[in-house]
Write a protein that holds these residues in place. Structure first.
Motif, PDB file in Angstrom:
ATOM      1  N   GLU A   1       0.810  -1.217   0.000  1.00 10.04           N
ATOM      2  CA  GLU A   1       0.000   0.000   0.000  1.00 10.04           C
ATOM      3  C   GLU A   1       0.851   1.279   0.000  1.00 10.04           C
ATOM      4  O   GLU A   1       0.338   2.384  -0.155  1.00 10.04           O
ATOM      5  CB  GLU A   1      -0.979  -0.015   1.192  1.00 10.04           C
ATOM      6  N   LYS A   2       2.170   1.115   0.158  1.00 11.77           N
ATOM      7  CA  LYS A   2       3.034   2.313   0.219  1.00 11.77           C
ATOM      8  C   LYS A   2       3.676   2.618  -1.130  1.00 11.77           C
ATOM      9  O   LYS A   2       3.717   1.762  -2.005  1.00 11.77           O
ATOM     10  CB  LYS A   2       4.111   2.083   1.277  1.00 11.77           C
ATOM     11  N   THR A   3       4.173   3.838  -1.232  1.00 16.63           N
ATOM     12  CA  THR A   3       4.888   4.215  -2.449  1.00 16.63           C
ATOM     13  C   THR A   3       6.358   3.891  -2.229  1.00 16.63           C
ATOM     14  O   THR A   3       7.004   4.446  -1.336  1.00 16.63           O
ATOM     15  CB  THR A   3       4.720   5.733  -2.724  1.00 16.63           C
ATOM     16  N   VAL A   4       6.863   2.946  -3.015  1.00 20.28           N
ATOM     17  CA  VAL A   4       8.255   2.508  -2.862  1.00 20.28           C
ATOM     18  C   VAL A   4       9.028   2.895  -4.122  1.00 20.28           C
ATOM     19  O   VAL A   4       8.596   2.617  -5.238  1.00 20.28           O
ATOM     20  CB  VAL A   4       8.330   0.973  -2.643  1.00 20.28           C
ATOM     21  N   TYR A   5      10.162   3.543  -3.917  1.00 21.76           N
ATOM     22  CA  TYR A   5      11.020   3.913  -5.043  1.00 21.76           C
ATOM     23  C   TYR A   5      12.328   3.145  -4.960  1.00 21.76           C
ATOM     24  O   TYR A   5      12.855   2.929  -3.862  1.00 21.76           O
ATOM     25  CB  TYR A   5      11.384   5.403  -4.999  1.00 21.76           C
ATOM     26  N   GLN A   6      12.843   2.748  -6.100  1.00 20.91           N
ATOM     27  CA  GLN A   6      14.247   2.314  -6.145  1.00 20.91           C
ATOM     28  C   GLN A   6      15.004   3.531  -6.639  1.00 20.91           C
ATOM     29  O   GLN A   6      14.708   4.046  -7.728  1.00 20.91           O
ATOM     30  CB  GLN A   6      14.440   1.140  -7.110  1.00 20.91           C
ATOM     31  N   SER A   7      15.942   4.026  -5.861  1.00 21.73           N
ATOM     32  CA  SER A   7      16.553   5.316  -6.206  1.00 21.73           C
ATOM     33  C   SER A   7      17.179   5.309  -7.599  1.00 21.73           C
ATOM     34  O   SER A   7      17.054   6.274  -8.334  1.00 21.73           O
ATOM     35  CB  SER A   7      17.565   5.740  -5.150  1.00 21.73           C
ATOM     36  N   ASN A   8      17.851   4.223  -7.976  1.00 24.43           N
ATOM     37  CA  ASN A   8      18.380   4.133  -9.338  1.00 24.43           C
ATOM     38  C   ASN A   8      17.845   2.853  -9.989  1.00 24.43           C
ATOM     39  O   ASN A   8      18.261   1.756  -9.632  1.00 24.43           O
ATOM     40  CB  ASN A   8      19.907   4.127  -9.335  1.00 24.43           C
ATOM     41  N   GLN A   9      16.941   3.042 -10.907  1.00 22.66           N
ATOM     42  CA  GLN A   9      16.263   1.871 -11.489  1.00 22.66           C
ATOM     43  C   GLN A   9      17.134   1.068 -12.442  1.00 22.66           C
ATOM     44  O   GLN A   9      16.747  -0.011 -12.892  1.00 22.66           O
ATOM     45  CB  GLN A   9      14.992   2.325 -12.211  1.00 22.66           C
ATOM     46  N   GLY A  10      18.309   1.566 -12.717  1.00 21.54           N
ATOM     47  CA  GLY A  10      19.227   0.819 -13.588  1.00 21.54           C
ATOM     48  C   GLY A  10      20.066  -0.179 -12.808  1.00 21.54           C
ATOM     49  O   GLY A  10      20.867  -0.916 -13.383  1.00 21.54           O
ATOM     50  N   ALA A  11      19.899  -0.204 -11.489  1.00 19.53           N
ATOM     51  CA  ALA A  11      20.740  -1.089 -10.664  1.00 19.53           C
ATOM     52  C   ALA A  11      20.072  -2.453 -10.479  1.00 19.53           C
ATOM     53  O   ALA A  11      19.080  -2.582  -9.760  1.00 19.53           O
ATOM     54  CB  ALA A  11      21.005  -0.426  -9.310  1.00 19.53           C
ATOM     55  N   GLY A  12      20.614  -3.440 -11.132  1.00 16.64           N
ATOM     56  CA  GLY A  12      20.094  -4.809 -11.012  1.00 16.64           C
ATOM     57  C   GLY A  12      21.093  -5.673 -10.268  1.00 16.64           C
ATOM     58  O   GLY A  12      22.148  -5.204  -9.847  1.00 16.64           O
ATOM     59  N   CYS A  13      20.756  -6.946 -10.089  1.00 12.34           N
ATOM     60  CA  CYS A  13      21.707  -7.879  -9.487  1.00 12.34           C
ATOM     61  C   CYS A  13      21.898  -9.005 -10.505  1.00 12.34           C
ATOM     62  O   CYS A  13      20.953  -9.763 -10.765  1.00 12.34           O
ATOM     63  CB  CYS A  13      21.157  -8.439  -8.175  1.00 12.34           C
TER      64      CYS A  13
ATOM     65  N   ASP B   1      26.675  -2.331  -9.948  1.00  7.36           N
ATOM     66  CA  ASP B   1      25.254  -1.980  -9.813  1.00  7.36           C
ATOM     67  C   ASP B   1      24.988  -1.251  -8.506  1.00  7.36           C
ATOM     68  O   ASP B   1      24.219  -0.292  -8.461  1.00  7.36           O
ATOM     69  CB  ASP B   1      24.397  -3.249  -9.912  1.00  7.36           C
ATOM     70  N   MET B   2      25.626  -1.713  -7.427  1.00 10.11           N
ATOM     71  CA  MET B   2      25.421  -1.069  -6.127  1.00 10.11           C
ATOM     72  C   MET B   2      25.963   0.355  -6.112  1.00 10.11           C
ATOM     73  O   MET B   2      25.523   1.182  -5.319  1.00 10.11           O
ATOM     74  CB  MET B   2      26.112  -1.889  -5.032  1.00 10.11           C
ATOM     75  N   LYS B   3      26.932   0.627  -6.984  1.00  8.84           N
ATOM     76  CA  LYS B   3      27.544   1.962  -6.988  1.00  8.84           C
ATOM     77  C   LYS B   3      26.829   2.936  -7.926  1.00  8.84           C
ATOM     78  O   LYS B   3      27.270   4.071  -8.105  1.00  8.84           O
ATOM     79  CB  LYS B   3      29.023   1.869  -7.391  1.00  8.84           C
ATOM     80  N   LYS B   4      25.743   2.483  -8.565  1.00  7.11           N
ATOM     81  CA  LYS B   4      25.063   3.374  -9.516  1.00  7.11           C
ATOM     82  C   LYS B   4      24.298   4.506  -8.835  1.00  7.11           C
ATOM     83  O   LYS B   4      24.097   5.567  -9.402  1.00  7.11           O
ATOM     84  CB  LYS B   4      24.082   2.555 -10.376  1.00  7.11           C
ATOM     85  N   THR B   5      23.838   4.268  -7.594  1.00 10.56           N
ATOM     86  CA  THR B   5      22.988   5.262  -6.916  1.00 10.56           C
ATOM     87  C   THR B   5      23.750   6.538  -6.573  1.00 10.56           C
ATOM     88  O   THR B   5      24.837   6.466  -5.974  1.00 10.56           O
ATOM     89  CB  THR B   5      22.426   4.668  -5.612  1.00 10.56           C
ATOM     90  N   THR B   6      23.151   7.683  -6.918  1.00 13.72           N
ATOM     91  CA  THR B   6      23.747   8.970  -6.553  1.00 13.72           C
ATOM     92  C   THR B   6      22.767   9.744  -5.660  1.00 13.72           C
ATOM     93  O   THR B   6      21.578   9.406  -5.591  1.00 13.72           O
ATOM     94  CB  THR B   6      24.012   9.830  -7.813  1.00 13.72           C
ATOM     95  N   LEU B   7      23.258  10.797  -5.037  1.00 13.63           N
ATOM     96  CA  LEU B   7      22.375  11.643  -4.214  1.00 13.63           C
ATOM     97  C   LEU B   7      21.295  12.279  -5.088  1.00 13.63           C
ATOM     98  O   LEU B   7      20.151  12.442  -4.658  1.00 13.63           O
ATOM     99  CB  LEU B   7      23.187  12.721  -3.502  1.00 13.63           C
TER     100      LEU B   7
END
Ligand code: 13P
Ligand code: SF4
Length: 301
Positions: A72-84, A260-266
């Motif tokens: 029910e919540k709004t969930v964001y993945q900060s960088n959607q290009g980061a996969g595993c 992939d883990m390093k893709k996220t930026t501020l």
């Protein structure tokens, strides 16, 4: 940079958002997070979060898990290009094929997998909960997907079970060879080797401690030793060196980095807070089936 950070902190409060970051995220991302942890801790935090908005700084399966546990919540993945890459190694069809082949087995799925794969498994596990999860099951036969390295380690820890493995792995942890381990041990006599169970069994054989990212951090923090060889992604060396400058933390292998883990930026985090990113959406049936697997894991503890 400080301006960006302050903007995030102010907007986070204003929008009542909860930011979670995995230990492999950059330190600047960890700094603006409300919770930093291993995969198990993040799943638990997601389950208990009271805020309306959850922002996950990590790879896709972590954001999916947060959405599955908080539909029910709004969930964001900060960088959607980061996969595993490990999660991409197995499909739901392959799990169903294993189910058909081993009808008596319980299917245990490492959380590093897609929501669609979780939906066709019996229970999830993380590296810190895998042994407990497998022990908790009444079945003698266990199909373990997708990580053959973690699965082999668990098979050794729980010899009373017959563990059937799938041939997946984390390309980053699996790239460490026994020669890499022997070389650094020989160069640093007496220095303890702490290793993540996503590494190969022949590497784990030389470890003084085997555990999740949280387990490795905990071991290094509590130990009186002054130096350690760290057998997991570089983020753990970074956290420890920052926190305990009087101790030395040597990476087991150079370039031990999950790109992939390093893709996220501020900026990615700010974009989520400003509503410029699309939230995570999953088909309802898949979400409900995957939720059962994840909740069973959390309840085992
Ligand atoms: P942890 O559960 O130990 O944090 O591991 C997650 C992961 O992706 C390791 O590569
Ligand atoms: Fe996936 Fe390996 Fe990166 Fe962990 S380190 S997120 S298992 S690719």
């Amino acid at each position: 940079m400080n301006e960006l950070k302050n903007k995030i902190l102010a907007l986070k409060k204003e929008r009542n958002a909860f930011i979670m970051a995995h230990y492999y995220q950059s330190l600047e991302v960890q700094e603006i997070a409300d919770a930093v942890g291993d995969s198990f801790a993040l799943a638990k935090q997601a389950q208990n979060a009271s805020q309306e908005i959850i922002i996950v700084c990590g790879v896709r399966f972590m954001a999916e898990s947060a959405k599955i546990l908080n539909p029910e919540k709004t969930v964001y993945q900060s960088n959607q290009g980061a996969g595993c890459p490990m999660a991409d190694m197995i499909t739901p069809e392959e799990v169903l094929e294993l189910r058909g082949k081993y009808p008596e087995a319980a299917v245990v799925c490492y959380v590093n997998s897609s929501a669609a794969v979780k939906a066709v498994c019996d229970i999830c596990c993380t590296s810190s909960s895998a042994e407990k999860v497998v022990r908790s099951l009444p079945n003698k036969q266990i199909v373990f997907v997708p990580d053959r390295n973690l699965g082999s380690y668990i098979a050794k820890m729980v010899p009373e079970k017959e563990v059937i493995l799938f041939d997946g792995c984390c390309p980053i942890h699996d790239a460490v060879s026994e020669e890499d381990a022997l070389k650094i041990i020989a160069e640093n006599p007496g220095v303890k080797l702490l290793v993540h169970p996503e590494c190969r069994v022949e590497v784990l054989a030389h470890a003084d401690y085997i555990g999740s990212t949280a387990g490795i951090l905990d071991y290094a923090r509590k130990s009186d030793d002054k130096a350690f060889i760290i057998g997991t992604e570089s983020g753990i060396c970074e956290i420890l060196s920052h926190e305990l400058p009087e101790k030395a933390f040597l990476p087991l292998k150079s370039g031990f980095i999950c790109a992939d883990m390093k893709k996220t930026t501020l900026q990615d985090v700010l974009d989520c807070l400003e509503g410029k990113s699309a939230p995570v959406e999953l088909p309802e049936r898949e979400r409900n089936a995957a939720r059962a697997s994840l909740e069973r894991m959390v309840s085992v503890g």
